[in-house]
Motif scaffolding. Structure first.
Motif, PDB file in Angstrom:
ATOM      1  N   HIS A 123       0.820  -1.216   0.000  1.00  0.00           N
ATOM      2  CA  HIS A 123       0.000   0.000   0.000  1.00  0.00           C
ATOM      3  C   HIS A 123       0.852   1.264   0.000  1.00  0.00           C
ATOM      4  O   HIS A 123       0.428   2.292  -0.490  1.00  0.00           O
ATOM      5  CB  HIS A 123      -0.927   0.005   1.220  1.00  0.00           C
ATOM      6  N   SER A 124       2.021   1.185   0.610  1.00  0.00           N
ATOM      7  CA  SER A 124       2.919   2.337   0.653  1.00  0.00           C
ATOM      8  C   SER A 124       4.295   1.846   1.081  1.00  0.00           C
ATOM      9  O   SER A 124       4.462   0.695   1.449  1.00  0.00           O
ATOM     10  CB  SER A 124       2.406   3.410   1.623  1.00  0.00           C
ATOM     11  N   CYS A 125       5.269   2.740   1.045  1.00  0.00           N
ATOM     12  CA  CYS A 125       6.640   2.384   1.406  1.00  0.00           C
ATOM     13  C   CYS A 125       7.287   3.602   2.062  1.00  0.00           C
ATOM     14  O   CYS A 125       7.309   4.685   1.485  1.00  0.00           O
ATOM     15  CB  CYS A 125       7.409   1.984   0.159  1.00  0.00           C
ATOM     16  N   VAL A 126       7.802   3.407   3.265  1.00  0.00           N
ATOM     17  CA  VAL A 126       8.420   4.517   3.999  1.00  0.00           C
ATOM     18  C   VAL A 126       9.580   5.117   3.209  1.00  0.00           C
ATOM     19  O   VAL A 126       9.712   6.340   3.115  1.00  0.00           O
ATOM     20  CB  VAL A 126       8.912   4.051   5.390  1.00  0.00           C
ATOM     21  N   LEU A 127      10.418   4.271   2.614  1.00  0.00           N
ATOM     22  CA  LEU A 127      11.611   4.778   1.927  1.00  0.00           C
ATOM     23  C   LEU A 127      11.263   5.613   0.697  1.00  0.00           C
ATOM     24  O   LEU A 127      11.832   6.691   0.488  1.00  0.00           O
ATOM     25  CB  LEU A 127      12.532   3.619   1.556  1.00  0.00           C
ATOM     26  N   SER A 128      10.328   5.128  -0.118  1.00  0.00           N
ATOM     27  CA  SER A 128       9.952   5.917  -1.296  1.00  0.00           C
ATOM     28  C   SER A 128       9.157   7.161  -0.889  1.00  0.00           C
ATOM     29  O   SER A 128       9.295   8.216  -1.507  1.00  0.00           O
ATOM     30  CB  SER A 128       9.163   5.067  -2.293  1.00  0.00           C
ATOM     31  N   TRP A 129       8.324   7.055   0.164  1.00  0.00           N
ATOM     32  CA  TRP A 129       7.607   8.222   0.663  1.00  0.00           C
ATOM     33  C   TRP A 129       8.591   9.298   1.117  1.00  0.00           C
ATOM     34  O   TRP A 129       8.449  10.468   0.781  1.00  0.00           O
ATOM     35  CB  TRP A 129       6.693   7.817   1.836  1.00  0.00           C
ATOM     36  N   TRP A 130       9.588   8.892   1.895  1.00  0.00           N
ATOM     37  CA  TRP A 130      10.574   9.837   2.428  1.00  0.00           C
ATOM     38  C   TRP A 130      11.266  10.586   1.286  1.00  0.00           C
ATOM     39  O   TRP A 130      11.401  11.813   1.306  1.00  0.00           O
ATOM     40  CB  TRP A 130      11.607   9.096   3.271  1.00  0.00           C
ATOM     41  N   GLU A 131      11.687   9.820   0.292  1.00  0.00           N
ATOM     42  CA  GLU A 131      12.393  10.435  -0.832  1.00  0.00           C
ATOM     43  C   GLU A 131      11.478  11.381  -1.610  1.00  0.00           C
ATOM     44  O   GLU A 131      11.889  12.488  -1.986  1.00  0.00           O
ATOM     45  CB  GLU A 131      12.955   9.358  -1.756  1.00  0.00           C
ATOM     46  N   ALA A 132      10.242  10.981  -1.836  1.00  0.00           N
ATOM     47  CA  ALA A 132       9.317  11.827  -2.595  1.00  0.00           C
ATOM     48  C   ALA A 132       8.928  13.081  -1.828  1.00  0.00           C
ATOM     49  O   ALA A 132       8.848  14.169  -2.405  1.00  0.00           O
ATOM     50  CB  ALA A 132       8.062  11.024  -2.945  1.00  0.00           C
ATOM     51  N   VAL A 133       8.710  12.960  -0.540  1.00  0.00           N
ATOM     52  CA  VAL A 133       8.239  14.091   0.257  1.00  0.00           C
ATOM     53  C   VAL A 133       9.384  14.991   0.709  1.00  0.00           C
ATOM     54  O   VAL A 133       9.287  16.210   0.669  1.00  0.00           O
ATOM     55  CB  VAL A 133       7.423  13.596   1.479  1.00  0.00           C
ATOM     56  N   LYS A 134      10.486  14.385   1.128  1.00  0.00           N
ATOM     57  CA  LYS A 134      11.589  15.171   1.693  1.00  0.00           C
ATOM     58  C   LYS A 134      12.715  15.436   0.705  1.00  0.00           C
ATOM     59  O   LYS A 134      13.628  16.190   1.004  1.00  0.00           O
ATOM     60  CB  LYS A 134      12.118  14.474   2.942  1.00  0.00           C
ATOM     61  N   GLY A 135      12.662  14.779  -0.454  1.00  0.00           N
ATOM     62  CA  GLY A 135      13.660  15.029  -1.481  1.00  0.00           C
ATOM     63  C   GLY A 135      15.036  14.478  -1.174  1.00  0.00           C
ATOM     64  O   GLY A 135      16.032  14.940  -1.732  1.00  0.00           O
ATOM     65  N   GLU A 136      15.104  13.507  -0.283  1.00  0.00           N
ATOM     66  CA  GLU A 136      16.392  12.899   0.071  1.00  0.00           C
ATOM     67  C   GLU A 136      16.143  11.472   0.545  1.00  0.00           C
ATOM     68  O   GLU A 136      15.009  11.091   0.835  1.00  0.00           O
ATOM     69  CB  GLU A 136      17.061  13.690   1.198  1.00  0.00           C
ATOM     70  N   ALA A 137      17.207  10.703   0.606  1.00  0.00           N
ATOM     71  CA  ALA A 137      17.087   9.331   1.105  1.00  0.00           C
ATOM     72  C   ALA A 137      16.721   9.355   2.589  1.00  0.00           C
ATOM     73  O   ALA A 137      17.085  10.282   3.321  1.00  0.00           O
ATOM     74  CB  ALA A 137      18.402   8.584   0.902  1.00  0.00           C
ATOM     75  N   ALA A 138      16.016   8.340   3.008  1.00  0.00           N
ATOM     76  CA  ALA A 138      15.641   8.232   4.422  1.00  0.00           C
ATOM     77  C   ALA A 138      16.898   8.081   5.270  1.00  0.00           C
ATOM     78  O   ALA A 138      17.916   7.533   4.810  1.00  0.00           O
ATOM     79  CB  ALA A 138      14.721   7.033   4.630  1.00  0.00           C
ATOM     80  N   PRO A 139      16.867   8.530   6.504  1.00  0.00           N
ATOM     81  CA  PRO A 139      18.026   8.393   7.394  1.00  0.00           C
ATOM     82  C   PRO A 139      18.392   6.922   7.617  1.00  0.00           C
ATOM     83  O   PRO A 139      17.573   6.020   7.436  1.00  0.00           O
ATOM     84  CB  PRO A 139      17.558   9.020   8.707  1.00  0.00           C
ATOM     85  N   ASP A 140      19.620   6.699   8.044  1.00  0.00           N
ATOM     86  CA  ASP A 140      20.099   5.339   8.281  1.00  0.00           C
ATOM     87  C   ASP A 140      19.221   4.558   9.246  1.00  0.00           C
ATOM     88  O   ASP A 140      19.155   3.333   9.165  1.00  0.00           O
ATOM     89  CB  ASP A 140      21.544   5.357   8.813  1.00  0.00           C
TER      90      ASP A 140
END
Length: 145
Positions: A123-140
Motif C-alpha cells: 500500500h505504501s513504502c516509507v523509503l519511497s515516501w521519504w524520498e518523494a516528500v523530503k527530497g532525500e534518502a531516508a536516514p540510516d
C-alpha cells in the motif's frame, strides 16, 4: 432473492490490517465483498486498539471475525521486536483458522513459513515516501525497514 455465488476452493481467508489508516477501509471493503461470496475472513489487526466506530463497522460484516492486537506496524519507530512477536501470533492464527489463503497488507510477514498460499499487497513504502516528500534518502535509522 438472487443466490450469491461461491468462489470455488476458497472458504476462509486470514487477512492483516492496519487500524491507523486507509488500509483499514480497504480491508473492510474487501471483507464485505468476500462475505457476499460466502467467504469467511479472519482479520488480524495491528497498530492501535479499534475505535468504537471501527468495531461498529466490523460488526456489520457477517462473515468477519476480528483478532485484535497492539503490535507496532513496520512503518513505526523501532517496531522490530513487535514485528517478530506479531509474526509468531499470525502463524498461530493461521493454524487456528486454517485459511485457504493468507492476505497480508504489510511487507514484514511475507517471508514467514505460511502453510496456505500467500499474497502481499503493498500500500505504501516509507523509503519511497521519504524520498518523494523530503527530497532525500531516508536516514540510516530506516535502513532495516
Amino acid at each position: 432473492m438472487a443466490r450469491r455465488e461461491e468462489i470455488p476452493g476458497i472458504e476462509r481467508i486470514l487477512m492483516t490490517t492496519d487500524t491507523l489508516g486507509g488500509i483499514w477501509t480497504y480491508t473492510l471493503e474487501l471483507a464485505s465483498a468476500l462475505s457476499r461470496h460466502q467467504i469467511q475472513v479472519a482479520l488480524a489487526t495491528m497498530g492501535a486498539p479499534l475505535s468504537a466506530s471501527q468495531r461498529a463497522e466490523a460488526r456489520e460484516i457477517p462473515a468477519l471475525t476480528v483478532f485484535e492486537s497492539l503490535f507496532k506496524l513496520e512503518w513505526m519507530a523501532d517496531p522490530w521486536q513487535d514485528i517478530g512477536r506479531a509474526g509468531l501470533w499470525l502463524l498461530e492464527l493461521e493454524e487456528a483458522t486454517r485459511p485457504d489463503v493468507v492476505h497480508l497488507n504489510s511487507y514484514s510477514y511475507g517471508a514467514l513459513p505460511w502453510q496456505a498460499p500467500t499474497l502481499v499487497v503493498g500500500h505504501s513504502c516509507v523509503l519511497s515516501w521519504w524520498e518523494a516528500v523530503k527530497g532525500e534518502a531516508a536516514p540510516d535509522a530506516w535502513q532495516r525497514y
